[in-house]
Scaffold this motif. Structure first.
Motif, PDB file in Angstrom:
ATOM      1  N   GLY A  17      16.980  59.975   2.350  1.00 19.01           N
ATOM      2  CA  GLY A  17      17.909  60.696   3.048  1.00 19.01           C
ATOM      3  C   GLY A  17      19.289  61.207   2.413  1.00 19.01           C
ATOM      4  O   GLY A  17      19.782  60.173   1.643  1.00 19.01           O
ATOM      5  N   LYS A  18      19.839  62.196   2.850  1.00 22.02           N
ATOM      6  CA  LYS A  18      21.066  62.827   1.857  1.00 22.02           C
ATOM      7  C   LYS A  18      22.321  62.578   2.754  1.00 22.02           C
ATOM      8  O   LYS A  18      23.196  63.244   2.358  1.00 22.02           O
ATOM      9  CB  LYS A  18      20.589  64.155   1.518  1.00 22.02           C
ATOM     10  N   THR A  19      22.268  61.788   3.644  1.00 28.12           N
ATOM     11  CA  THR A  19      23.508  61.588   4.658  1.00 28.12           C
ATOM     12  C   THR A  19      24.761  61.322   3.682  1.00 28.12           C
ATOM     13  O   THR A  19      25.767  61.824   3.759  1.00 28.12           O
ATOM     14  CB  THR A  19      23.439  60.652   5.591  1.00 28.12           C
ATOM     15  N   GLN A  20      24.314  60.398   2.772  1.00 27.16           N
ATOM     16  CA  GLN A  20      25.589  59.677   1.946  1.00 27.16           C
ATOM     17  C   GLN A  20      26.080  60.731   0.767  1.00 27.16           C
ATOM     18  O   GLN A  20      27.284  60.534   0.457  1.00 27.16           O
ATOM     19  CB  GLN A  20      25.300  58.322   1.453  1.00 27.16           C
ATOM     20  N   LEU A  21      25.342  61.676   0.541  1.00 27.19           N
ATOM     21  CA  LEU A  21      25.553  62.740  -0.344  1.00 27.19           C
ATOM     22  C   LEU A  21      25.907  64.185   0.008  1.00 27.19           C
ATOM     23  O   LEU A  21      26.245  64.957  -0.629  1.00 27.19           O
ATOM     24  CB  LEU A  21      24.364  63.046  -1.316  1.00 27.19           C
ATOM     25  N   LEU A  22      26.113  64.241   1.353  1.00 27.56           N
ATOM     26  CA  LEU A  22      26.546  65.648   2.085  1.00 27.56           C
ATOM     27  C   LEU A  22      27.923  65.874   1.666  1.00 27.56           C
ATOM     28  O   LEU A  22      28.342  67.288   1.283  1.00 27.56           O
ATOM     29  CB  LEU A  22      26.744  65.313   3.498  1.00 27.56           C
ATOM     30  N   LYS A  23      28.738  64.754   1.247  1.00 25.47           N
ATOM     31  CA  LYS A  23      30.245  65.310   0.616  1.00 25.47           C
ATOM     32  C   LYS A  23      30.159  65.960  -0.469  1.00 25.47           C
ATOM     33  O   LYS A  23      31.138  66.738  -1.087  1.00 25.47           O
ATOM     34  CB  LYS A  23      31.233  64.269   0.763  1.00 25.47           C
ATOM     35  N   GLU A  24      28.983  65.596  -1.376  1.00 21.34           N
ATOM     36  CA  GLU A  24      29.003  66.116  -2.721  1.00 21.34           C
ATOM     37  C   GLU A  24      28.144  67.428  -2.793  1.00 21.34           C
ATOM     38  O   GLU A  24      28.320  68.292  -3.506  1.00 21.34           O
ATOM     39  CB  GLU A  24      28.146  65.180  -3.539  1.00 21.34           C
ATOM     40  N   ILE A  25      27.014  67.459  -1.821  1.00 20.53           N
ATOM     41  CA  ILE A  25      26.193  68.609  -1.978  1.00 20.53           C
ATOM     42  C   ILE A  25      26.859  69.914  -1.202  1.00 20.53           C
ATOM     43  O   ILE A  25      26.722  70.983  -1.848  1.00 20.53           O
ATOM     44  CB  ILE A  25      24.816  68.377  -0.879  1.00 20.53           C
ATOM     45  N   ILE A  26      27.424  69.833   0.014  1.00 18.27           N
ATOM     46  CA  ILE A  26      28.098  70.923   0.757  1.00 18.27           C
ATOM     47  C   ILE A  26      28.854  71.752   0.001  1.00 18.27           C
ATOM     48  O   ILE A  26      28.840  73.028  -0.042  1.00 18.27           O
ATOM     49  CB  ILE A  26      28.398  70.544   2.291  1.00 18.27           C
ATOM     50  N   PRO A  27      29.880  71.202  -0.784  1.00 19.71           N
ATOM     51  CA  PRO A  27      30.919  71.932  -1.342  1.00 19.71           C
ATOM     52  C   PRO A  27      30.395  72.697  -2.599  1.00 19.71           C
ATOM     53  O   PRO A  27      30.804  73.908  -3.283  1.00 19.71           O
ATOM     54  CB  PRO A  27      31.815  70.998  -2.053  1.00 19.71           C
ATOM     55  N   ARG A  28      29.113  72.436  -3.075  1.00 22.17           N
ATOM     56  CA  ARG A  28      28.371  72.889  -4.063  1.00 22.17           C
ATOM     57  C   ARG A  28      27.406  74.033  -3.525  1.00 22.17           C
ATOM     58  O   ARG A  28      26.818  74.961  -4.355  1.00 22.17           O
ATOM     59  CB  ARG A  28      27.194  72.289  -5.091  1.00 22.17           C
ATOM     60  N   MET A  29      27.271  74.306  -2.380  1.00 21.80           N
ATOM     61  CA  MET A  29      26.484  75.431  -1.824  1.00 21.80           C
ATOM     62  C   MET A  29      27.127  76.747  -1.804  1.00 21.80           C
ATOM     63  O   MET A  29      28.357  76.731  -1.858  1.00 21.80           O
ATOM     64  CB  MET A  29      26.260  75.032  -0.479  1.00 21.80           C
ATOM     65  N   PRO A  30      26.325  77.669  -2.061  1.00 21.57           N
ATOM     66  CA  PRO A  30      26.940  79.175  -2.122  1.00 21.57           C
ATOM     67  C   PRO A  30      27.892  79.327  -0.579  1.00 21.57           C
ATOM     68  O   PRO A  30      27.370  79.163   0.375  1.00 21.57           O
ATOM     69  CB  PRO A  30      25.656  80.161  -2.262  1.00 21.57           C
ATOM     70  N   ARG A  31      28.733  80.092  -0.812  1.00 21.02           N
ATOM     71  CA  ARG A  31      29.653  80.476   0.217  1.00 21.02           C
ATOM     72  C   ARG A  31      28.836  81.451   1.385  1.00 21.02           C
ATOM     73  O   ARG A  31      29.092  81.390   2.428  1.00 21.02           O
ATOM     74  CB  ARG A  31      30.805  81.278  -0.151  1.00 21.02           C
TER      75      ARG A  31
END
Length: 626
Positions: A17-31
């Motif tokens: 599960g990616k809960t711990q990586l959300l702070k890394e993944i979300i900023p990399r998403m396209p706007r």
């Protein structure tokens, strides 16, 4: 995309599960993006954090998908069943023994949530028969029924389509231009403690990882933004070496060995080949550029289209001249922008591409007619069979290539000829490991899907792809097979110059790499095979860009010849002439000269052992003289 005010926790604990990586993944998403697509939904940590208003979530785990479908459509029923469960070992094993397929769907969903919240470590694992086999967890107060969170999750789930299916089928059916795709597949194991089978009874093995990497490239080419997570394994770095890979620390909360609970994940960010900002004229043009067939052609500018158009769009011009068309993608992009395009290249195969898809505004080659080209109707000279046996393709493939060559000559329409010839070239590219002809044999066959298809399938696929790319932009476009210094009467245009790059550290001989398919384009007319060479190549075309002084002189002559136009030049920072030398030459003819550097990574088709050193990390310079 910003997080919504409503807070929703994942309904299930999930291995990986990616809960711990959300702070890394979300900023990399396209706007901005059109649809959110996640085909390995698992616990859905990113999905519930982002809460997209449209899109697709999917998984091949039918029991898991039932949970999401029932919470979405019948959340009160799920809550009702959950409230009946107790945290006792006796009830746990009694519920575990149930066949979920025989229960009402809402009860089956509640059963999975209950077992997940009360089993050891929240692990989902099945045996070879597909039976859930994790033991009781002995937790004091597990939160079996969080009714408020379930109702909030239902609101989020109702905004998307929930699908049970294989990821390849889901992506092929639903992923479109402008979508964002999050891929969180079962990780490649990095230790002996890792378990491939936490998700379903079907193992996600090495070939699945290769197939996924192939699909990622397809998604990029159709215009999707992608983020992919996986373990920091050498295979991951090899499969995705063309893209941005970030390594982040991660804890393995579900692990049978304490030493395996600390690890490293990779987050791979992949921007679309055709960016949202590339086409501004109309929605039609956005879709059209994404239809151009992809190639592994050396020096193709498919990844630089955004930067090229951002510069070109600042000038008022009606005609675009692509002097060294190569794959043809830049000229095609200009055509999609409504420009009259004059496309030129000294290689016949490049001219065939641009004849079929740039000069051609309306003609397609029917699939029925294409299938007839596979049959033995015309007289066959057996040229490929006699000269290239055992070098690049099987005997059957060589026979089919000769048959298609012979039948192409019966096509009277020049655009049907160009489509068929381009499709045959593309089929040979696809069937050839690494897409080059500088080696013989099949030692680089890595089992990818393109190599498993037959030559006939590749040919027909190529015909369909090329047909799909044909469109009329209302202009009389032109494809020329000639010398860039000999085109006549080019004025008041934007001239795009992307010549072979000269560097003493690497070759720029396109004919050496592609002599076989260039021979197909020419039908080996006017060339002489060098029988003494292992690859049966023919002599390369003379080009001034093969030597340092020759390249400098050629630039000078090109700038002088086309000085009455806007000049847009692509060149690499590791090539000669240097950046300053090109600027100096341009300033002789242009009052204004600007340079736009673009960070770029080359993937060398025949130098895979160098992929991870710094020699393929360069800056691509875009020079603009006006």
């Amino acid at each position: 995309m910003e997080l919504r005010k409503i807070t929703v926790k994942p309904l299930l604990k999930w291995a990986g599960g990616k809960t711990q990586l959300l702070k890394e993944i979300i900023p990399r998403m396209p706007r901005q993006y059109k649809n959110y697509i996640e085909p390995f939904i698992g616990g859905g940590a990113l999905f519930f954090a982002v809460q997209p208003s449209n899109g697709i979530i999917a998984d091949s785990n039918a029991e898991l998908i039932n949970v999401y479908q029932q919470v979405s459509n019948h959340v009160e029923d799920v809550i009702h069943y959950l409230e009946r469960y107790e945290n006792t070992e006796e009830m746990f094993y009694a519920v575990r023994r149930q066949e979920w397929q025989g229960l009402p769907p809402a009860e089956a969903a509640a059963r999975m949530i209950y077992l997940n919240h009360t089993c050891f470590n929240g692990l989902y694992r099945v045996n070879k028969k597909g039976k859930f086999n994790v033991p009781f967890g002995h937790y004091k107060k597990p939160n079996i029924c969080n009714a408020d969170n379930l109702r909030a999750a239902a609101q989020v789930l109702q905004k998307v389509k929930i699908v049970c299916g294989d990821y390849l089928q889901v992506l092929s059916k639903y992923a479109k231009f402008g979508d964002f795709v999050f891929l969180d597949p079962p990780y490649i194991p990095v230790s002996k403690y890792a378990d491939f089978k936490r998700y379903t009874k079907r193992q996600f093995g090495k070939q699945d990882q290769v197939n996924l990497a192939d699909k990622v490239k397809d998604l990029q080419d159709i215009g999707c933004s992608i983020i992919l997570t996986n373990s920091s394994h050498p295979m991951v770095h090899e499969l995705y070496h063309d893209f941005k890979i970030d390594i982040v620390p991660a804890k393995r909360y579900i692990s049978c060995n304490g030493q395996g609970r600390n690890g490293e994940d990779t987050i791979i960010s992949i921007e679309p080949t055709k960016m949202e900002t590339l086409i501004t004229a109309s929605e039609f043009n956005k879709v059209q550029v994404s239809k151009y067939p992809t190639t592994r052609f050396m020096g193709s500018k498919s990844k630089l289209l955004t930067e090229i158009w951002n510069i070109a769009s600042q000038f008022d011009f009606q005609t675009a001249v692509d002097l060294f068309s190569g794959s043809g993608i830049v000229g095609y992009m200009m055509k999609a922008q409504g420009k009259r395009v004059i496309s030129n290249d000294y290689m016949h195969m490049s001219a065939a591409f641009t004849k079929a898809m740039i000069e051609n505004n309306a003609t397609i080659l029917s699939i029925e007619k294409a299938k007839q080209l596979l049959l033995g109707h015309s007289e066959d000279d057996h040229f490929v069979v006699n000269n290239f046996q055992g070098l690049y393709f099987s005997d059957d493939d060589n026979q089919l290539i000769d048959r298609i060559r012979a039948n192409i000559k019966t096509l009277s329409n020049p655009y049907e000829d160009a489509i068929a010839r381009s499709a045959l070239i593309r089929a040979c590219f696809k069937k050839r490991p690494r897409g080059i002809f500088t080696y013989t044999g099949f030692r680089y066959d890595d089992g990818r899907k393109d190599l498993k298809k037959t030559m006939a399938e590749q040919f027909l696929d190529a015909v369909m792809v090329i047909n799909n790319s044909v469109f009329d932009n209302g202009k009389e476009n032109q494809s020329i097979n000639g010398d860039a210094l000999e085109l006549a009467n080019i004025k008041n245009s934007l001239v795009y110059i992307d010549p072979p790059y000269y560097s003493p550290l690497s070759d720029n001989e396109y004919v050496r790499r592609y002599h076989f398919v260039e021979g197909l384009a020419r039908d080996w007319k006017g060339v002489e095979l060098q029988e003494n060479t292992k690859t049966k190549k023919f002599k390369s075309y003379p080009t001034p860009f093969s030597k340092r002084q020759g390249a400098a002189d050629a630039f000078s002559m090109l700038f002088a010849k086309y000085k009455d136009n806007i000049l847009l030049v692509s060149y690499s920072s590791n090539s000669l002439p240097t950046r300053d030398e090109i600027v100096t030459m341009l300033k002789i003819y242009k009052q204004h000269v600007d340079v736009v550097p673009v960070n770029y990574r080359y993937s060398f088709g025949n130098q895979r052992e160098r992929i991870h050193d710094n020699r393929n990390k360069v800056q691509e310079y875009l020079f603009i003289g006006y």
